[in-house]
Design a protein around this motif. Structure first.
Motif, PDB file in Angstrom:
ATOM      1  N   LEU A 194       0.827  -1.194   0.000  1.00 24.58           N
ATOM      2  CA  LEU A 194       0.000   0.000   0.000  1.00 24.58           C
ATOM      3  C   LEU A 194       0.865   1.249   0.000  1.00 24.58           C
ATOM      4  CD1 LEU A 194      -2.679   1.441   0.133  1.00 24.58           C
ATOM      5  CD2 LEU A 194      -2.742   1.047   2.606  1.00 24.58           C
ATOM      6  N   ARG A 195       1.953   1.249   0.765  1.00 26.97           N
ATOM      7  CA  ARG A 195       2.845   2.405   0.778  1.00 26.97           C
ATOM      8  C   ARG A 195       3.452   2.637  -0.598  1.00 26.97           C
ATOM      9  NH1 ARG A 195       6.412   3.743   5.929  1.00 26.97           N
ATOM     10  NH2 ARG A 195       6.656   5.503   4.531  1.00 26.97           N
ATOM     11  N   SER A 196       3.761   1.551  -1.301  1.00 25.22           N
ATOM     12  CA  SER A 196       4.321   1.688  -2.643  1.00 25.22           C
ATOM     13  C   SER A 196       3.316   2.333  -3.586  1.00 25.22           C
ATOM     14  CB  SER A 196       4.731   0.309  -3.172  1.00 25.22           C
ATOM     15  OG  SER A 196       5.196   0.394  -4.499  1.00 25.22           O
ATOM     16  N   ARG A 197       2.049   1.941  -3.465  1.00 24.19           N
ATOM     17  CA  ARG A 197       1.021   2.532  -4.323  1.00 24.19           C
ATOM     18  C   ARG A 197       0.804   4.005  -3.978  1.00 24.19           C
ATOM     19  NH1 ARG A 197      -1.570  -2.282  -3.032  1.00 24.19           N
ATOM     20  NH2 ARG A 197      -3.167  -1.203  -1.825  1.00 24.19           N
ATOM     21  N   LEU A 198       0.846   4.319  -2.676  1.00 23.08           N
ATOM     22  CA  LEU A 198       0.687   5.713  -2.270  1.00 23.08           C
ATOM     23  C   LEU A 198       1.846   6.554  -2.794  1.00 23.08           C
ATOM     24  CD1 LEU A 198      -0.538   5.337   1.419  1.00 23.08           C
ATOM     25  CD2 LEU A 198      -1.892   5.938  -0.587  1.00 23.08           C
ATOM     26  N   THR A 199       3.049   5.989  -2.794  1.00 16.85           N
ATOM     27  CA  THR A 199       4.212   6.710  -3.321  1.00 16.85           C
ATOM     28  C   THR A 199       4.031   7.021  -4.796  1.00 16.85           C
ATOM     29  OG1 THR A 199       5.690   5.680  -1.700  1.00 16.85           O
ATOM     30  CG2 THR A 199       6.708   6.591  -3.679  1.00 16.85           C
ATOM     31  N   ALA A 200       3.459   6.069  -5.530  1.00 15.79           N
ATOM     32  CA  ALA A 200       3.213   6.304  -6.956  1.00 15.79           C
ATOM     33  C   ALA A 200       2.227   7.449  -7.149  1.00 15.79           C
ATOM     34  CB  ALA A 200       2.682   5.025  -7.603  1.00 15.79           C
ATOM     35  N   VAL A 201       1.209   7.529  -6.288  1.00  9.72           N
ATOM     36  CA  VAL A 201       0.243   8.626  -6.377  1.00  9.72           C
ATOM     37  C   VAL A 201       0.926   9.946  -6.025  1.00  9.72           C
ATOM     38  CG1 VAL A 201      -1.911   9.552  -5.459  1.00  9.72           C
ATOM     39  CG2 VAL A 201      -1.703   7.119  -5.879  1.00  9.72           C
ATOM     40  N   GLU A 202       1.801   9.934  -5.030  1.00 11.12           N
ATOM     41  CA  GLU A 202       2.533  11.144  -4.656  1.00 11.12           C
ATOM     42  C   GLU A 202       3.328  11.671  -5.846  1.00 11.12           C
ATOM     43  OE1 GLU A 202       5.022   9.999  -1.460  1.00 11.12           O
ATOM     44  OE2 GLU A 202       3.355   9.467  -0.136  1.00 11.12           O
ATOM     45  N   THR A 203       3.971  10.762  -6.563  1.00 13.85           N
ATOM     46  CA  THR A 203       4.761  11.168  -7.727  1.00 13.85           C
ATOM     47  C   THR A 203       3.884  11.830  -8.773  1.00 13.85           C
ATOM     48  OG1 THR A 203       6.295   9.333  -7.332  1.00 13.85           O
ATOM     49  CG2 THR A 203       6.325  10.339  -9.519  1.00 13.85           C
ATOM     50  N   ARG A 204       2.691  11.287  -8.979  1.00 13.95           N
ATOM     51  CA  ARG A 204       1.768  11.894  -9.950  1.00 13.95           C
ATOM     52  C   ARG A 204       1.319  13.269  -9.495  1.00 13.95           C
ATOM     53  NH1 ARG A 204      -2.942   7.901 -11.178  1.00 13.95           N
ATOM     54  NH2 ARG A 204      -3.465   9.572 -12.631  1.00 13.95           N
ATOM     55  N   LEU A 205       1.042  13.414  -8.195  1.00 11.60           N
ATOM     56  CA  LEU A 205       0.653  14.729  -7.678  1.00 11.60           C
ATOM     57  C   LEU A 205       1.775  15.738  -7.860  1.00 11.60           C
ATOM     58  CD1 LEU A 205      -1.269  14.140  -4.319  1.00 11.60           C
ATOM     59  CD2 LEU A 205      -2.159  15.162  -6.398  1.00 11.60           C
ATOM     60  N   ALA A 206       2.999  15.321  -7.565  1.00 11.41           N
ATOM     61  CA  ALA A 206       4.133  16.230  -7.682  1.00 11.41           C
ATOM     62  C   ALA A 206       4.325  16.687  -9.119  1.00 11.41           C
ATOM     63  CB  ALA A 206       5.399  15.551  -7.170  1.00 11.41           C
ATOM     64  N   SER A 207       3.979  15.809 -10.072  1.00 11.34           N
ATOM     65  CA  SER A 207       4.184  16.157 -11.482  1.00 11.34           C
ATOM     66  C   SER A 207       3.102  17.066 -12.035  1.00 11.34           C
ATOM     67  CB  SER A 207       4.243  14.879 -12.323  1.00 11.34           C
ATOM     68  OG  SER A 207       2.975  14.253 -12.371  1.00 11.34           O
ATOM     69  N   LEU A 208       1.950  17.167 -11.346  1.00  7.88           N
ATOM     70  CA  LEU A 208       0.838  17.946 -11.885  1.00  7.88           C
ATOM     71  C   LEU A 208       1.181  19.411 -12.066  1.00  7.88           C
ATOM     72  CD1 LEU A 208      -2.328  16.521 -10.083  1.00  7.88           C
ATOM     73  CD2 LEU A 208      -1.682  16.284 -12.476  1.00  7.88           C
TER      74      LEU A 208
END
Length: 284
Positions: A194-208
């Protein structure tokens, strides 16, 4: 539910949660479904001996799950057949599976029940804290992931009418607040997957917000997770004390993380460190 092709459908989240229930609890039967139009639509089942639960739709305030859905708290029927605190609209499905003890746990996101997870036993089985805790943990983890997905979709909607470089300043600031909150949530999650999936979402947010930022810096910098955490909160104008309270750290520890991040980014102040981190695409 996110519409991007690489996003996992919510139904798959339910299936994974039900699988976790089966592995982490002592109940032989687990099932669950999302709330839709005021009813729980069972879409995932594990351990059932019959097909009587297949396609079950549980309406609000009906049966055990319907009460859990509305009351937003777990409900237990130790002997389902004679339980007086619930309606028996779904006896054919539940008793058809031979379930005696049934435990229903709502998945509550931002004050709204989004799903219900069930654990069942074919004989009467006491449900104390030790037995219930894993089921509650699975529901909490699912709620956290659904909450993150909701927030990401809300942020993506802000950019759906035009390019990111016209994202209003207020929306960009909300994006940064959401990123900081997401990192806080992720820090409290023990499940590595779950932490790995949340990290992937964080990366997408940072790129927005990257298209709205000045040209990216070509920095070969790697910040530790906690260094990113404190920088994300520092970027919101929070003091060391406020950051410490938000992240559950000591104020001195926050200062140490900030100093380490500033050194890596070759920045003399926290504000300069935040700016460089943003330009390097490390923060939104």
């Amino acid at each position: 539910m996110l519409t991007h092709a690489d996003s996992e459908p919510d139904e798959q989240l339910i299936a994974r949660a039900v699988g976790d229930l089966a592995r982490r609890t002592r109940f032989p039967v687990a099932f669950g479904g999302l709330e839709r139009d005021g009813a729980i639509h069972i879409s995932a089942i594990s351990g059932a001996r019959t097909r009587s639960i297949d396609g079950l739709v549980v309406h609000a305030m009906r049966g055990l799950g319907g009460r859990a859905l509305v009351e937003k708290r777990p409900r237990l029927a130790l002997d389902y057949r004679v339980a007086r605190s619930i309606t028996h609209d779904y006896d054919r499905a539940i008793l058809g599976e031979g379930i005696s003890t049934l435990f229903a746990v709502p998945v509550v996101v931002s004050g709204r029940s989004r799903a219900v997870l069930y654990c069942g036993a074919w004989s009467q089985a006491p449900v104390g804290d030790v037995v219930a805790r894993p089921a509650l943990a699975v529901a909490d983890e699912l709620a956290a992931e659904l909450r993150v997905r909701d927030e990401v979709q809300r942020r993506l909607a802000l950019t759906s009418t035009g390019p990111v470089d016209v994202l209003p300043a207020t929306a960009r600031e909300e994006l940064r607040e959401s990123y900081a909150e997401l990192r806080r949530i992720a820090a409290g999650v023990d499940d590595p997957e779950l932490r790995s999936r949340l990290t992937a979402v964080e990366t997408r947010l940072a790129s927005l917000s990257s298209a709205a930022a000045p040209p990216a810096l070509d920095l070969d910098v790697s910040l530790a997770p906690r260094e990113l955490d404190v920088l994300a909160h520092a970027g919101l104008g929070e003091t060391n004390g406020e950051i410490a309270a938000a992240l559950g750290l000591r104020e001195g520890t926050v200062k140490s993380y900030l100093q380490a991040a500033m050194a890596k980014l070759d920045a003399s102040t926290r504000h300069a460190a935040v700016a460089k981190a943003r330009r390097a695409g490390l923060l939104p």
